[in-house]
Design an enzyme around this catalytic site. Structure first.
Site, PDB file in Angstrom:
ATOM      1  N   ARG A 122       2.170   5.086 -14.801  1.00 33.71           N
ATOM      2  CA  ARG A 122       3.323   5.518 -14.804  1.00 33.71           C
ATOM      3  C   ARG A 122       3.237   6.982 -14.064  1.00 33.71           C
ATOM      4  O   ARG A 122       2.322   7.672 -14.359  1.00 33.71           O
ATOM      5  CB  ARG A 122       3.992   5.727 -16.086  1.00 33.71           C
ATOM      6  CG  ARG A 122       4.423   4.412 -16.568  1.00 33.71           C
ATOM      7  CD  ARG A 122       5.567   3.619 -15.911  1.00 33.71           C
ATOM      8  NE  ARG A 122       5.860   2.424 -16.480  1.00 33.71           N
ATOM      9  CZ  ARG A 122       5.499   1.089 -16.028  1.00 33.71           C
ATOM     10  NH1 ARG A 122       4.835   1.204 -15.053  1.00 33.71           N
ATOM     11  NH2 ARG A 122       5.870   0.011 -16.515  1.00 33.71           N
ATOM     12  N   GLU A 151      11.121   8.661  -9.476  1.00 31.71           N
ATOM     13  CA  GLU A 151      11.189   7.707  -8.390  1.00 31.71           C
ATOM     14  C   GLU A 151      12.628   7.362  -8.227  1.00 31.71           C
ATOM     15  O   GLU A 151      13.448   7.226  -9.267  1.00 31.71           O
ATOM     16  CB  GLU A 151      10.456   6.170  -8.626  1.00 31.71           C
ATOM     17  CG  GLU A 151       9.008   6.495  -9.010  1.00 31.71           C
ATOM     18  CD  GLU A 151       8.315   5.262  -9.391  1.00 31.71           C
ATOM     19  OE1 GLU A 151       8.989   4.118  -9.439  1.00 31.71           O
ATOM     20  OE2 GLU A 151       7.453   5.281  -9.698  1.00 31.71           O
ATOM     21  N   HIS A 169       5.572   1.833  -5.354  1.00 25.18           N
ATOM     22  CA  HIS A 169       5.569   1.187  -6.762  1.00 25.18           C
ATOM     23  C   HIS A 169       5.482  -0.400  -6.171  1.00 25.18           C
ATOM     24  O   HIS A 169       6.568  -0.814  -6.600  1.00 25.18           O
ATOM     25  CB  HIS A 169       6.543   1.551  -7.468  1.00 25.18           C
ATOM     26  CG  HIS A 169       6.540   1.250  -8.893  1.00 25.18           C
ATOM     27  ND1 HIS A 169       7.045   2.244  -9.999  1.00 25.18           N
ATOM     28  CD2 HIS A 169       5.799   0.470  -9.470  1.00 25.18           C
ATOM     29  CE1 HIS A 169       6.585   1.719 -11.016  1.00 25.18           C
ATOM     30  NE2 HIS A 169       5.967   0.685 -10.924  1.00 25.18           N
TER      31      HIS A 169
END
Length: 217
Positions: A122, A151, A169
């Site tokens: 994360r 993000e 990601h």
């Protein structure tokens, strides 16, 4: 990890610009390096399993030490020793109030000069501004990141740095993984109805066990 070690961003970009390797510099092999894993859960252990194939020594830090069977040869060390001894530091832990910015300026300064930082967990685990500063100073030699603090926004210092190997990601973006995830959701639904439990329970789902009443609801 491999992309960061080889600083693969430079030749990949140069190739598409018609400059062959461009200004690619010599990277590093993983062999005989020490991989430090912060968070030795299922994903951390999977990382360790794959890393052994490349000749890496494995050390780890976790909330508690694992059994010898789960360690599988990895060495348990303190958090401070993990920072000091790792040639490559991989973050494989959950994000919560206690782990937010667990890697910031003080921790980065405690790392080996030239450390490679990998984060596929994360983005909020790392203070990105501090990471950029350490990268620009050379204390961190390279980073491999698939996750970011805000993000899809990415710190501009990471975008412009050729020693940052970045992915948006996409760790689970394969047909096979997406299918397995969908099947896992269905299995969780089945078990929650039949047995009042989940087959995979993460920290955010603590306490989500329940008993069916006489009517099965």
């Amino acid at each position: 990890m491999l992309g960061a070690l080889r600083q693969a961003h430079i030749p990949l970009t140069a190739l598409r610009q018609g400059a062959w390797r461009g200004n690619a510099t010599l990277g590093h092999d993983p062999k005989n390096k020490t991989l430090g894993i912060l968070g030795m859960g299922g994903i951390g252990r999977a990382m360790a399993h794959r890393a052994r194939s490349f000749g890496l020594s494995i050390i780890y830090h976790n909330r508690s030490r694992l059994s010898p069977a789960l360690e599988n040869g990895a060495k348990y060390v303190s958090f401070n020793d993990l920072l000091a001894q790792s040639d490559i530091l991989s973050l494989n832990l959950a994000l919560n109030p206690k782990t937010k910015h667990i890697i910031s300026a003080p921790q980065l300064s405690s790392c080996k000069p030239g450390v490679v930082i990998i984060n596929t967990a994360r983005g909020g685990l790392i203070n990105e501004a501090d990471l950029v500063a350490a990268l620009e100073s050379g204390h961190v030699s390279a980073v491999g990141l698939d996750v970011f603090e805000e993000e899809p926004k990415i710190h501009p210092g990471l975008i412009k740095n050729d020693r940052a190997f970045l992915l948006p990601h996409v760790g689970t973006m394969t047909v096979e993984t997406q299918r397995d995830m969908e099947l896992l959701v269905l299995k969780n639904l089945e078990l929650s109805i039949d047995e009042g439990r989940l087959v995979t329970r993460i920290g955010e789902q603590k306490g989500l066990e329940w008993a069916k009443d006489d009517e099965g609801t």
